[in-house]
Design an enzyme around this catalytic site. Structure first.
Site, short mmCIF file in Angstrom:
data_model
loop_
_atom_site.label_atom_id
_atom_site.label_comp_id
_atom_site.label_asym_id
_atom_site.label_seq_id
_atom_site.Cartn_x
_atom_site.Cartn_y
_atom_site.Cartn_z
N ASP A 1 0.83 -1.19 0.00
CA ASP A 1 0.00 0.00 0.00
C ASP A 1 0.87 1.25 0.00
OD1 ASP A 1 -2.24 -1.62 0.19
OD2 ASP A 1 -2.34 -1.48 2.38
N LYS A 2 0.33 2.32 -0.51
CA LYS A 2 1.06 3.59 -0.54
C LYS A 2 1.62 3.95 0.83
CE LYS A 2 0.20 8.56 -1.02
NZ LYS A 2 -0.81 9.61 -1.30
#
Length: 305
Positions: free
Chosen positions: A136-137
């Site tokens: 995930d970012k």
């Protein structure tokens, strides 16, 4: 590039789109593109997405040569953990998007890799060259990227066969009572918010997370999580399900935090895999990012007990 897969007990009875995408490390959209193009066959038969695999049969997948990339290489510093002609392992910073998507066509890990590397695998297409798995970012930590298709296929199969192992560190709210445990549930899209995942009673896909408490700090706990499956947002969903949401998680626990961190306190610390060419067992780790280290330091000083 032609890939032949013999159906074993691990994937027999599964849908071809699900099983083959997982085996080759393809995204759903790329897998659907191959199926629509008649590139997934059994003998002379072109398979549809819902075809159920049978034990012992051979599936042939034609992966087209990658299209010329229109993405721009960008001179973005990379924290390289390990690199050779087959793989590059990096420590992704929190806040960096892995691959370009709507609204994020610059500043991604892919843009940085294109500047750093002469070659990247093309199996995941134009937008995701070299990307075998995702973070995930707002999750920091170690990522393995492939420089050629053979390495990509090897790494994807290792993930599918659970040869490749990964562990994460998380800071969660609350004092976890048990020292260790296994969370085993079904996870699917949240019916009320399609951008979130949720534990469901039926449907969905099996998700297994092993956890072990490393340190307790009264209102907070440092926990190690080992993934046995790789579902979207799995650790974030599982820890919230237990009642111990991740500190700083903007999606699953959007609460104010006394810590200076943008995104969830989740760090992909270790990766173990077999090198695609040498067969050597690789055990690599990524150092903690500064914001994560500061949280642990302050907790050890007893500032938030």
């Amino acid at each position: 590039m032609e890939t032949r897969i013999i159906v074993d007990e691990g994937i027999a009875t599964q849908r071809v789109d699900v099983a083959i995408a997982k085996a080759l490390g393809l995204t759903r959209s790329n897998m659907q593109h191959l199926l629509d193009g008649g590139m997934v066959t059994k003998g002379a038969k072109v398979l549809k997405a819902n075809y159920k695999l049978r034990l012992g049969e051979e599936i042939v997948v034609q992966v087209p040569e990658p299209e010329p990339l229109d993405l721009q290489p960008e001179d973005i510093p990379l924290d390289v953990v390990y690199e050779d002609e087959d793989v590059i392992v990096v420590n992704k910073p929190r806040g960096m998007v892995v691959h370009p998507a709507a609204g994020n066509y610059h500043g991604t890990l892919v843009n940085a890799l294109l500047h750093h590397c002469q070659n990247l695998s093309g199996i995941n297409g134009v937008i995701r060259p070299g990307i075998v798995h995702r973070l995930d970012k707002d999750t920091s930590g170690i990522m393995i990227c492939a420089k050629n298709d053979a390495a990509h296929l090897s790494l994807s199969k290792q993930i599918q066969d659970k040869v490749a192992c990964r562990s994460y560190l998380a800071v969660v709210r609350g004092n976890i009572k048990t020292d260790k445990g296994v969370i085993q549930t079904l996870i699917d899209r949240d019916k009320n918010d399609r951008k979130k995942m949720a534990v469901v009673q039926q449907g969905g896909r099996e998700a297994i997370t092993e956890y072990e408490v490393l340190e307790r700090f009264g209102k907070y706990t440092l926990v190690k999580c080992v993934l046995r499956t790789g579902r979207t947002h799995q650790i974030r969903v599982h820890m919230e399900y237990l009642g111990y949401p991740l500190v700083g998680d903007p999606k699953y626990s959007p609460m104010k935090t006394p810590f200076h961190i943008e995104g969830q306190a989740l760090h992909s610390e270790t990766r173990a895999f077999v090198h695609p060419s040498t067969g050597e067992r690789m055990d690599l780790s990524a150092r903690w990012p500064e914001d994560f280290r500061k949280i642990i330091t302050r907790l050890r000083l007893g500032q938030f007990n």
